[in-house]
Design an enzyme around this catalytic site. Structure first.
Site, PDB file in Angstrom:
ATOM      1  CE  LYS A  88      -7.596  -0.702  -5.463  1.00 47.01           C
ATOM      2  NZ  LYS A  88      -6.819  -2.351  -4.821  1.00 47.01           N
TER       3      LYS A  88
HETATM    4  N1  PMP Z   1      -6.469   4.291  -1.370  1.00 51.43           N
HETATM    5  C1  PMP Z   1      -7.930   3.988  -2.109  1.00 51.43           C
HETATM    6  C2  PMP Z   1      -8.849   5.154  -2.566  1.00 51.43           C
HETATM    7  C3  PMP Z   1      -7.679   3.524  -2.559  1.00 51.43           C
HETATM    8  O1  PMP Z   1      -9.256   2.841  -2.636  1.00 51.43           O
HETATM    9  C4  PMP Z   1      -7.627   2.258  -2.744  1.00 51.43           C
HETATM   10  C5  PMP Z   1      -8.210   0.712  -2.140  1.00 51.43           C
HETATM   11  N2  PMP Z   1      -9.630   0.224  -1.417  1.00 51.43           N
HETATM   12  C6  PMP Z   1      -6.119   2.496  -1.788  1.00 51.43           C
HETATM   13  C7  PMP Z   1      -6.003   3.376  -1.131  1.00 51.43           C
HETATM   14  C8  PMP Z   1      -5.620   0.872  -1.129  1.00 51.43           C
HETATM   15  O2  PMP Z   1      -4.963   0.332  -2.262  1.00 51.43           O
HETATM   16  P1  PMP Z   1      -4.769  -1.273  -1.901  1.00 51.43           P
HETATM   17  O3  PMP Z   1      -6.463  -2.140  -2.153  1.00 51.43           O
HETATM   18  O4  PMP Z   1      -3.609  -1.573  -3.233  1.00 51.43           O
HETATM   19  O5  PMP Z   1      -4.516  -1.851  -0.931  1.00 51.43           O
END
Ligand code: PMP
Length: 327
Positions: free
Chosen positions: A46
């Site tokens: 992120k």
């Molecule tokens: N894994 C973790 C640990 C996350 O924090 C997130 C984000 N919520 C994701 C996977 C998924 O990423 P995205 O929001 O881009 O689908």
């Protein structure tokens, strides 16, 4: 991977260019490569959207310097945005459902953010509504809204995807990634599909999540312990475009937990539950390719390991399955 041979001015310059490492338990004929996003300065995928979204919001004039960003977030996005905010003259407030790991909330506060909790049982929907209420009462404030903002997916289309293509000389057979907001999968997939429209795209979610319904499967919501992916309300997943996805694969808590421990013990990978779920699904896809059950343009599978297990030690990730799942 960036080798950092020159001194840098800010941690923001270390976001992205993460390593791509083979999952050793994958079939020799069809290797799975995982992008290790814990190498980012805020230790998760992120950071990419934190920098990309805040810089673009300022550039577009959606917010002026000195303003406040309010975001509903499960945690990692908060860390990425808070980290970026320290360098671009913005304040940040995060609305976080209580269930999410305390480590993340401690780090967001350490980065100067304000954290507001909403009740776990009200889910992400309540956190989103509360963020909108807060912004209505502030001047020069904006909710970037990672669940619906195209800048989220665009960050991956412009960074994660091209990095993967470069590392593998454009030879990617399948992309397998977990979906929370789906920004990672959508953006990365678009970059890979642009390079080769035959690339096989797989969304990964926990058992008990509802993305499988977009493929006509009759699944019901249930609680799960895997953190960061999955949805109990498809209307919040505005970025998720079923037309981009060939398959939705569900992984159980038990299988993800076993894989999380195996990855650490056998491969030295200290990754969390969403990475473990992605690893299992990616290996299954690679085996299907090897055994001739699935046609892909190249015999290579790419997955994403979004963050590190260290962020969830308080949840007992390396304890017994029961201790972890019941936390
Ligand atoms: N894994 C973790 C640990 C996350 O924090 C997130 C984000 N919520 C994701 C996977 C998924 O990423 P995205 O929001 O881009 O689908």
């Amino acid at each position: 991977m960036t080798t950092y041979t020159e001194p840098l001015n800010s941690v923001l310059e270390t976001v992205g260019e993460t390593p791509l490492v083979r999952v050793q338990a994958s079939p020799e004929e069809v290797p799975v490569f995982a992008k290790l996003e814990s190498f980012n300065p805020g230790a998760s995928i992120k950071d990419r959207i934190g920098v990309y979204m805040l810089e673009n919001l300022l550039e577009r004039g959606d917010i002026d310097p000195g303003g406040t960003v309010v975001e509903p977030t499960a945690g990692n996005t908060g860390i990425g945005m808070a980290l970026a905010a320290t360098q671009v003259d913005l304040e940040v407030t995060f609305v976080v459902p209580e269930e999410f790991s305390v480590e993340k909330q401690v780090l967001m506060r350490a980065l100067g953010a304000e954290v507001v909790n909403t009740p776990t049982e009200d889910g992400m929907k309540r956190a989103i509504d509360h963020a909108n209420e807060l912004v209505d009462n502030l001047d020069n404030a904006v909710v970037p809204q990672q669940f619906s903002n195209r800048l989220n997916a665009a960050a991956h289309e412009h960074t994660t995807g091209p990095e993967i293509l470069q590392a593998l000389d454009g030879e990617v057979g399948a992309l397998v990634a977990g979906c929370g907001t789906a920004g990672t999968l959508m953006g990365t997939a678009r970059a890979l599909l642009d390079s080769n429209p035959e690339t096989h795209v797989v969304a990964v979610e926990p058992e008990g999540s509802l993305l499988a319904r977009t493929q006509g499967r009759d699944v019901e919501t249930a609680e799960y312990a895997i953190e960061g992916i999955g949805t109990s309300d498809l209307s919040t997943n505005e970025l998720y475009d079923p037309a981009v996805v060939d398959e939705v694969r569900q992984v159980s808590d038990r299988v993800a937990h076993e894989e999380m421990q195996r990855l650490a013990r056998e491969e030295g990978q200290l990754v969390a539950s969403s990475a473990a779920a992605a690893a299992v699904a990616a290996r299954d896809v690679a085996v299907a390719v090897r055994d001739g059950h699935l046609d892909v343009p190249h015999e290579t599978v790419v997955t994403i390991f979004p963050d590190s297990s260290e962020r969830y030690l308080s949840k007992g990730v390396y304890d017994s399955f029961e201790e972890w799942a019941e936390d």
